[in-house]
Design a protein around this motif. Structure first.
Motif, PDB file in Angstrom:
ATOM      1  N   UNK A  47       2.401   5.601  -3.719  1.00 37.11           N
ATOM      2  CA  UNK A  47       3.632   4.817  -3.773  1.00 37.11           C
ATOM      3  C   UNK A  47       3.848   4.004  -2.499  1.00 37.11           C
ATOM      4  N   UNK A  48       3.533   4.585  -1.361  1.00 39.38           N
ATOM      5  CA  UNK A  48       3.652   3.858  -0.097  1.00 39.38           C
ATOM      6  C   UNK A  48       2.679   2.684  -0.081  1.00 39.38           C
ATOM      7  N   UNK A  49       1.447   2.915  -0.516  1.00 41.16           N
ATOM      8  CA  UNK A  49       0.447   1.840  -0.578  1.00 41.16           C
ATOM      9  C   UNK A  49       0.903   0.724  -1.521  1.00 41.16           C
ATOM     10  N   UNK A  50       1.427   1.095  -2.681  1.00 41.63           N
ATOM     11  CA  UNK A  50       1.898   0.105  -3.639  1.00 41.63           C
ATOM     12  C   UNK A  50       3.075  -0.686  -3.068  1.00 41.63           C
ATOM     13  N   UNK A  67       1.741  -3.198  -0.531  1.00 46.62           N
ATOM     14  CA  UNK A  67       1.079  -4.318  -1.199  1.00 46.62           C
ATOM     15  C   UNK A  67       2.101  -5.234  -1.872  1.00 46.62           C
ATOM     16  N   UNK A  68       3.122  -4.647  -2.481  1.00 50.84           N
ATOM     17  CA  UNK A  68       4.174  -5.433  -3.106  1.00 50.84           C
ATOM     18  C   UNK A  68       4.913  -6.251  -2.059  1.00 50.84           C
ATOM     19  N   UNK A  69       5.206  -5.648  -0.918  1.00 54.25           N
ATOM     20  CA  UNK A  69       5.892  -6.351   0.165  1.00 54.25           C
ATOM     21  C   UNK A  69       5.040  -7.512   0.680  1.00 54.25           C
ATOM     22  N   UNK A  70       3.755  -7.278   0.866  1.00 52.81           N
ATOM     23  CA  UNK A  70       2.851  -8.339   1.326  1.00 52.81           C
ATOM     24  C   UNK A  70       2.792  -9.485   0.313  1.00 52.81           C
ATOM     25  N   UNK A  71       2.724  -9.139  -0.962  1.00 53.06           N
ATOM     26  CA  UNK A  71       2.681 -10.155  -2.004  1.00 53.06           C
ATOM     27  C   UNK A  71       3.982 -10.943  -2.041  1.00 53.06           C
ATOM     28  N   UNK A  72       5.102 -10.245  -1.924  1.00 59.98           N
ATOM     29  CA  UNK A  72       6.403 -10.897  -1.915  1.00 59.98           C
ATOM     30  C   UNK A  72       6.504 -11.878  -0.755  1.00 59.98           C
ATOM     31  N   UNK A  73       6.099 -11.445   0.426  1.00 58.52           N
ATOM     32  CA  UNK A  73       6.144 -12.310   1.598  1.00 58.52           C
ATOM     33  C   UNK A  73       5.246 -13.528   1.416  1.00 58.52           C
ATOM     34  N   UNK A  74       4.086 -13.330   0.834  1.00 57.81           N
ATOM     35  CA  UNK A  74       3.162 -14.434   0.593  1.00 57.81           C
ATOM     36  C   UNK A  74       3.749 -15.448  -0.378  1.00 57.81           C
ATOM     37  N   UNK A  75       4.340 -14.961  -1.466  1.00 57.58           N
ATOM     38  CA  UNK A  75       4.937 -15.853  -2.459  1.00 57.58           C
ATOM     39  C   UNK A  75       6.108 -16.622  -1.837  1.00 57.58           C
TER      40      UNK A  75
END
Length: 71
Positions: free
Chosen positions: A25-28, A31-39
């Motif tokens: 869950x921490x890894x997910x 990754x979700x945070x990184x994707x959000x920041x990228x978008x």
């Protein structure tokens, strides 16, 4: 994929399973945070480019004496 992640042993106890799931869950979440920041960065970049394009078009229309009503 790294060889060591493939060879991870499966959790044998409830505590190990809980720790394993929490780790996933921490890894997910990361990754979700990184994707959000990228978008969000890409959207911000697109907004900047669109604003610049709108300004350029408005300047060209002004130079040619064209108004938005005539388009």
């Amino acid at each position: 994929m790294e060889q060591e992640s493939i060879e991870q042993k499966e959790p044998a106890t409830a505590a190990e399973l809980t720790q394993y799931i929490q780790s996933l869950l921490v890894d997910m979440q990361q990754k979700f945070q990184e994707t959000t920041e990228s978008v969000l960065k890409r959207l911000d970049d697109m907004n900047t480019k669109i604003t610049s394009l709108e300004t350029s078009v408005a300047e060209m229309m002004e130079q040619t004496g064209t108004s938005e009503d005539k388009i």
